[in-house]
Write an enzyme that holds these catalytic residues in place. Structure first.
Site, PDB file in Angstrom:
ATOM      1  CD  GLU A   1      -1.821   4.122   3.329  1.00 10.68           C
ATOM      2  OE1 GLU A   1      -1.590   3.498   2.268  1.00 10.68           O
ATOM      3  OE2 GLU A   1      -2.948   4.132   3.864  1.00 10.68           O
TER       4      GLU A   1
ATOM      5  CG  HIS B   1      -1.970  -1.006   1.229  1.00 13.99           C
ATOM      6  ND1 HIS B   1      -3.033  -0.951   2.090  1.00 13.99           N
ATOM      7  CD2 HIS B   1      -2.155  -2.118   0.470  1.00 13.99           C
ATOM      8  CE1 HIS B   1      -3.836  -1.969   1.870  1.00 13.99           C
ATOM      9  NE2 HIS B   1      -3.309  -2.708   0.889  1.00 13.99           N
TER      10      HIS B   1
ATOM     11  CB  CYS C   1      -6.416  -0.674   5.475  1.00 16.84           C
ATOM     12  SG  CYS C   1      -4.688  -1.171   5.279  1.00 16.84           S
TER      13      CYS C   1
END
Length: 144
Positions: free
Chosen positions: A48, A46, A76
């Site tokens: 991040e 992801h 998430c």
């Protein structure tokens, strides 16, 4: 947030879900990334996580104290955990994610008693632009 949006647009151009992240400390961008899960065949890639890995490598540290993360979509649970473990100071995010988010939706990770570190959270930064990019990406994927 403009740099994070640029990373999200680049992710979309690669066929990735358009999420972008930027890590900043003392006004300097330490890392910038977009989603790379499909490209790398890695469900943990992801935006991040990729940005956190880059920033930690750049600083030769597992902690990003005094660093701020700008991301176009609410993190998430996996990303919220990584943000906590990296000790990121502030989290700024654009669009909320009612299905997969874990900051103001879902598990609300930073409110859990088992959370070691909670960043200051600022939601809705560039929300319209981030949300529109995501909606248009998924519309195109469905062929609408």
């Amino acid at each position: 947030m403009d740099a994070a949006m640029e990373e999200a647009r680049l992710a979309a151009s690669r066929g990735e879900v358009p999420v972008g992240a930027v890590i900043v400390r003392d006004g300097e961008i330490l890392a910038r990334a977009g989603n790379r899960t499909r490209e790398l065949n890695d469900p943990t890639a992801h935006a991040e996580i990729v940005a956190i890995r880059q920033a930690c490598e750049r600083l030769s540290s597992e902690r990003l104290v005094d660093a701020d993360l700008y991301v176009t979509l609410e993190p998430c649970a996996m990303c919220a955990g990584a943000i906590s473990f990296a000790r990121i100071r502030r989290l700024y995010f654009g669009a909320e994610d009612e299905k997969g988010g874990a900051v103001v939706n879902g598990a609300r990770f930073y409110s859990l008693p088992t959370c070691h570190h909670a960043p200051d959270v600022y939601a809705g930064i560039g929300e319209s632009e981030a949300g529109d990019l995501l909606k248009s990406f998924f519309r195109a994927q469905r062929g609408d």
